[in-house]
Write a protein that holds these residues in place. Structure first.
Motif, PDB file in Angstrom:
ATOM      1  N   VAL A 262       0.860  -1.188   0.000  1.00 16.53           N
ATOM      2  CA  VAL A 262       0.000   0.000   0.000  1.00 16.53           C
ATOM      3  C   VAL A 262       0.892   1.232   0.000  1.00 16.53           C
ATOM      4  N   GLN A 263       0.530   2.221  -0.813  1.00 16.28           N
ATOM      5  CA  GLN A 263       1.287   3.473  -0.849  1.00 16.28           C
ATOM      6  C   GLN A 263       0.869   4.347   0.334  1.00 16.28           C
ATOM      7  N   PRO A 264       1.760   4.545   1.310  1.00 18.52           N
ATOM      8  CA  PRO A 264       1.386   5.308   2.510  1.00 18.52           C
ATOM      9  C   PRO A 264       0.918   6.724   2.184  1.00 18.52           C
ATOM     10  N   LEU A 265       1.481   7.313   1.106  1.00 21.54           N
ATOM     11  CA  LEU A 265       1.107   8.693   0.767  1.00 21.54           C
ATOM     12  C   LEU A 265      -0.373   8.816   0.398  1.00 21.54           C
ATOM     13  N   GLY A 266      -0.955   7.700  -0.046  1.00 22.72           N
ATOM     14  CA  GLY A 266      -2.359   7.753  -0.474  1.00 22.72           C
ATOM     15  C   GLY A 266      -3.344   7.607   0.679  1.00 22.72           C
ATOM     16  N   ILE A 267      -2.832   7.206   1.858  1.00 22.62           N
ATOM     17  CA  ILE A 267      -3.758   6.893   2.963  1.00 22.62           C
ATOM     18  C   ILE A 267      -4.526   8.127   3.455  1.00 22.62           C
ATOM     19  N   PRO A 268      -3.894   9.291   3.653  1.00 21.25           N
ATOM     20  CA  PRO A 268      -4.679  10.451   4.120  1.00 21.25           C
ATOM     21  C   PRO A 268      -5.809  10.818   3.154  1.00 21.25           C
ATOM     22  N   LEU A 269      -5.505  10.829   1.839  1.00 23.85           N
ATOM     23  CA  LEU A 269      -6.565  11.148   0.879  1.00 23.85           C
ATOM     24  C   LEU A 269      -7.626  10.043   0.842  1.00 23.85           C
ATOM     25  N   ALA A 270      -7.137   8.801   0.989  1.00 27.70           N
ATOM     26  CA  ALA A 270      -8.096   7.677   1.012  1.00 27.70           C
ATOM     27  C   ALA A 270      -9.052   7.829   2.193  1.00 27.70           C
ATOM     28  N   ALA A 271      -8.517   8.314   3.339  1.00 25.94           N
ATOM     29  CA  ALA A 271      -9.382   8.530   4.512  1.00 25.94           C
ATOM     30  C   ALA A 271     -10.463   9.558   4.184  1.00 25.94           C
ATOM     31  N   GLY A 272     -10.075  10.578   3.424  1.00 19.16           N
ATOM     32  CA  GLY A 272     -11.060  11.590   3.020  1.00 19.16           C
ATOM     33  C   GLY A 272     -12.124  11.000   2.112  1.00 19.16           C
ATOM     34  N   VAL A 273     -11.681  10.185   1.148  1.00 16.91           N
ATOM     35  CA  VAL A 273     -12.649   9.557   0.232  1.00 16.91           C
ATOM     36  C   VAL A 273     -13.554   8.583   0.990  1.00 16.91           C
ATOM     37  N   LEU A 274     -12.950   7.844   1.932  1.00 13.85           N
ATOM     38  CA  LEU A 274     -13.755   6.900   2.722  1.00 13.85           C
ATOM     39  C   LEU A 274     -14.795   7.652   3.566  1.00 13.85           C
ATOM     40  N   THR A 275     -14.420   8.825   4.073  1.00 15.88           N
ATOM     41  CA  THR A 275     -15.370   9.639   4.841  1.00 15.88           C
ATOM     42  C   THR A 275     -16.555  10.030   3.952  1.00 15.88           C
ATOM     43  N   LEU A 276     -16.235  10.480   2.736  1.00 20.05           N
ATOM     44  CA  LEU A 276     -17.294  10.856   1.797  1.00 20.05           C
ATOM     45  C   LEU A 276     -18.140   9.625   1.434  1.00 20.05           C
ATOM     46  N   GLY A 277     -17.451   8.504   1.201  1.00 15.92           N
ATOM     47  CA  GLY A 277     -18.166   7.277   0.835  1.00 15.92           C
ATOM     48  C   GLY A 277     -19.056   6.787   1.973  1.00 15.92           C
ATOM     49  N   ALA A 278     -18.526   6.831   3.198  1.00 18.89           N
ATOM     50  CA  ALA A 278     -19.332   6.397   4.349  1.00 18.89           C
ATOM     51  C   ALA A 278     -20.564   7.278   4.480  1.00 18.89           C
ATOM     52  N   THR A 279     -20.367   8.580   4.301  1.00 23.92           N
ATOM     53  CA  THR A 279     -21.505   9.511   4.390  1.00 23.92           C
ATOM     54  C   THR A 279     -22.535   9.190   3.313  1.00 23.92           C
ATOM     55  N   CYS A 280     -22.046   8.892   2.108  1.00 25.53           N
ATOM     56  CA  CYS A 280     -22.936   8.572   0.989  1.00 25.53           C
ATOM     57  C   CYS A 280     -23.770   7.319   1.297  1.00 25.53           C
ATOM     58  N   PHE A 281     -23.109   6.277   1.804  1.00 28.25           N
ATOM     59  CA  PHE A 281     -23.843   5.025   2.032  1.00 28.25           C
ATOM     60  C   PHE A 281     -24.685   5.085   3.304  1.00 28.25           C
ATOM     61  N   ILE A 282     -24.301   5.928   4.258  1.00 29.90           N
ATOM     62  CA  ILE A 282     -25.184   6.162   5.412  1.00 29.90           C
ATOM     63  C   ILE A 282     -26.453   6.882   4.933  1.00 29.90           C
ATOM     64  N   ALA A 283     -26.269   7.834   4.021  1.00 28.11           N
ATOM     65  CA  ALA A 283     -27.439   8.523   3.444  1.00 28.11           C
ATOM     66  C   ALA A 283     -28.307   7.526   2.684  1.00 28.11           C
ATOM     67  N   TYR A 284     -27.639   6.588   1.968  1.00 27.05           N
ATOM     68  CA  TYR A 284     -28.397   5.558   1.247  1.00 27.05           C
ATOM     69  C   TYR A 284     -29.155   4.656   2.240  1.00 27.05           C
ATOM     70  N   GLY A 285     -28.480   4.313   3.346  1.00 28.03           N
ATOM     71  CA  GLY A 285     -29.142   3.528   4.392  1.00 28.03           C
ATOM     72  C   GLY A 285     -30.350   4.268   4.959  1.00 28.03           C
ATOM     73  N   SER A 286     -30.218   5.579   5.120  1.00 30.69           N
ATOM     74  CA  SER A 286     -31.344   6.383   5.628  1.00 30.69           C
ATOM     75  C   SER A 286     -32.510   6.338   4.644  1.00 30.69           C
ATOM     76  N   LEU A 287     -32.172   6.389   3.353  1.00 31.08           N
ATOM     77  CA  LEU A 287     -33.220   6.343   2.333  1.00 31.08           C
ATOM     78  C   LEU A 287     -33.936   4.989   2.362  1.00 31.08           C
ATOM     79  N   VAL A 288     -33.157   3.923   2.483  1.00 30.84           N
ATOM     80  CA  VAL A 288     -33.763   2.585   2.533  1.00 30.84           C
ATOM     81  C   VAL A 288     -34.656   2.463   3.769  1.00 30.84           C
ATOM     82  N   ALA A 289     -34.169   2.996   4.911  1.00 34.07           N
ATOM     83  CA  ALA A 289     -34.969   2.951   6.148  1.00 34.07           C
ATOM     84  C   ALA A 289     -36.236   3.793   6.003  1.00 34.07           C
ATOM     85  N   SER A 290     -36.192   4.805   5.138  1.00 35.26           N
ATOM     86  CA  SER A 290     -37.384   5.636   4.916  1.00 35.26           C
ATOM     87  C   SER A 290     -38.425   4.904   4.081  1.00 35.26           C
TER      88      SER A 290
END
Lengths: 265, 313
Positions: free
Chosen positions: A147-175
């Protein structure tokens, strides 16, 4: 107010700034504490990706040197899948809180219910990031995936966005589904094909051409491609704005729909 | 007793409240005032509109029409300000599943913008006899303990008004009486308590005034005694006696005679006169009166008269 109902010793009215801001932070901490305490859910959310990684590790050993490295391809997919599953926890939480009347009780407090739901979602984002980090560390230290260590901080940012996206999707499914069981099944039933068609577990270029036409527009593809580039090369893929903006748009769309459709009772 | 209705200032003013859901008018023009320091009850069967009314007065739901003022503040416009000054216990205990009892107290205190130390949180739990369960998760508490924890959560912000929605539903008699004592204690501190119940004895034992609700309408509103007084003509005398029905019907005050097996039931509006005459008739005819009972009208009878059916129906 009658003097007989003066404040009890040990309690005091907090400053108004604290009353409007701090409660949501306190709620995030409380949901985090509750999430850590729910060991079965925590272990399931963590061991599922670890188990998948271990299975792929064991079954892909002995491949031809220089050939397609299935494990290197699938590892970023599993990391992405780890945060996608935050949506499943969101489905369960919203459903159980609705069934148990927790939303009704929270609605009686002076803090707007929407703020508390966001605070709970933030706790889930933090938990899923920690889980993804554990999977990454396991992959590096135990499985030996480069794994390229330099990519981990940006990956954390993308994962944050992705987690938010799928939590929003989970909220929609629960709705959309009134019962927790139905909502959970609906989430898994939709996430699995999204993952299979979304360059998460299978290379999309090895699938029929029609899949190749659909796949780039799926949120699963957007996140998996971003994470794959960041973890393997340490840099964002070419034209990163498209998947980043796509994830953001999906997050806004899912959030807006769930806010419109969700009923807390 | 602190309750001084109607001299005390009203802390809740509800006028012509209407709330509909698809296919049903849950609240249909309800109006009432609640005085400071009063225990006010909304009595009615399930689905009568009590909880919907309460949730509007708590600032949780918006009415279709009508006005609500709580502590001098208009709802729903001033809902956040009202919510800071009231405590709410819902019909379902509504506890966060993975937080201990003391953690729930601390969290809810912060949601009301208050800081609360551990000792105070434990003292609040002790007040509802839950101090030994401070570290327990809700799932390990009994139904009564969960209700008491929910009541403790309703007190975290030192509320001036406490709303209790069916606070003793599903509790055993001992737990019910224990909760009644707690409610009386809250009233003794000068707090106003508004509760809903479908238990007649609870309304009669606890409430200074009762509003009887059915079909979304407020059918009657007064003290329990005054409500029952309206049915003074509905006292009944039952006994096992072999006396002709026409003789019994001729007794003073009697306006209805029912016989079943060897038992007779006399409806009377003058219990002393009827009893005296009944004893005299029995003596003259050499008939013994066994199992003689006098039954005063109850809230159940009031509800029956107002709605034409039992509250349990």
């Amino acid at each position: 107010m009658n003097t007989a109902i003066a404040q009890r010793p040990g309690t005091q009215a907090a400053p108004s700034r604290v009353a409007t801001l701090a409660p949501t932070g306190q709620f995030t901490l409380a949901v985090l504490r509750a999430g850590v305490r729910n060991r079965v859910a925590l272990a399931t959310a963590l061991f599922t990706p670890l188990f998948m990684l271990a299975i792929f590790w064991l079954t892909t050993q002995g491949g031809k040197p220089g050939g397609f490295n299935m494990l290197s391809f699938i590892f970023p997919g599993i990391v992405s899948f780890t945060v996608m599953m935050a949506g499943s926890t969101q489905v369960t939480r919203l459903g159980s809180w609705r069934q148990q009347g927790v939303f009704g009780r929270l609605a009686c407090t002076p803090v707007p219910l929407g703020q508390l739901v966001l605070a709970a979602a933030l706790a889930q984002v933090l938990l899923s990031l920690v889980q993804a980090l554990i999977v990454v560390v396991f992959g590096i230290l135990v499985v030996g995936i480069p794994v390229q260590p330099l990519g981990i901080p940006l990956a954390a940012g993308v994962l944050t966005l992705g987690a938010t996206c799928f939590i929003a999707y989970g909220s929609l499914v629960a709705s959309l589904a009134k019962r927790i069981e139905t909502a959970s099944l609906l989430f898994i039933f939709t996430l699995l094909p999204l993952s299979m068609l979304g360059n998460t577990f299978l290379p999309v270029d090895q699938l029929p051409p029609i899949v190749g036409a659909i796949s780039p527009w799926l949120p699963t593809t957007m996140m998996a491609d971003l994470i794959r580039a960041l973890l393997t090369t340490g840099t964002l893929p070419a034209a990163p704005l498209v998947p980043l903006a796509g994830l953001l748009l999906y997050t806004i769309l899912f959030s807006a729909l769930s806010m419109r459709l969700f009923r807390w009772e | 007793m602190i309750y001084q209705h109607p001299i005390s200032r009203p802390v809740i003013e509800v006028e012509h409240l209407v709330k509909s859901y698809p296919g049903v008018k849950a609240v249909d023009g309800i109006s009432f005032h609640v005085a400071e320091g009063e225990i006010f009850g909304l009595l009615g069967p399930n689905g009568a509109g009590k909880s919907t009314t309460l949730s509007i007065v708590e600032g949780v739901r918006r009415p279709d029409s009508g006005t609500v003022r709580v502590l001098g503040l208009d709802l729903p416009a001033r809902a956040p300000a009202v919510k800071r000054r009231i405590g709410v216990q819902l019909q379902s205990t509504s506890l966060l599943p993975d937080l201990t009892a003391v953690e729930q107290i601390e969290l809810f205190a912060r949601l009301y913008g208050r800081t609360i130390n551990r000792a105070t949180a434990l003292a609040l739990l002790a007040r509802v006899s839950l101090d030994e369960k401070a570290s327990a998760l809700p799932a390990t508490l009994s139904g009564g303990q969960q209700q008491r924890l929910a009541l403790a959560l309703a007190l975290v912000n030192d509320p001036e008004i406490i709303f209790l929605d069916e606070p003793t539903a599903g509790l055993d008699p001992q737990a019910r009486h224990s909760l009644w004592d707690l409610v009386r204690g809250l009233c003794a501190e000068g707090r106003t308590v508004v509760l809903t119940t479908h238990y007649m004895e609870e309304a009669e034992a606890l409430c200074h005034r009762i509003g009887i609700v059915d079909g979304g309408k407020l059918l009657a509103l007064d003290t329990p005694g005054a409500l029952i007084t309206t049915l003074q003509g509905r006292s009944s005398i039952t006994t096992a006696a072999a006396l002709p029905a026409e003789t019994l019907a001729a007794l003073p005050g009697v306006h209805d005679v029912q016989t079943e097996g060897g038992n007779v039931r006399l409806q009377t509006d003058d219990v002393p006169a009827t009893i005296g005459a009944l004893l005299e008739v029995a003596r003259r005819q050499g008939v013994s009166l066994r199992d003689l009972h006098v039954q005063q009208p109850s809230l159940e009878d009031v509800f029956l008269q107002l709605t034409g059916r039992s509250i349990r129906a």
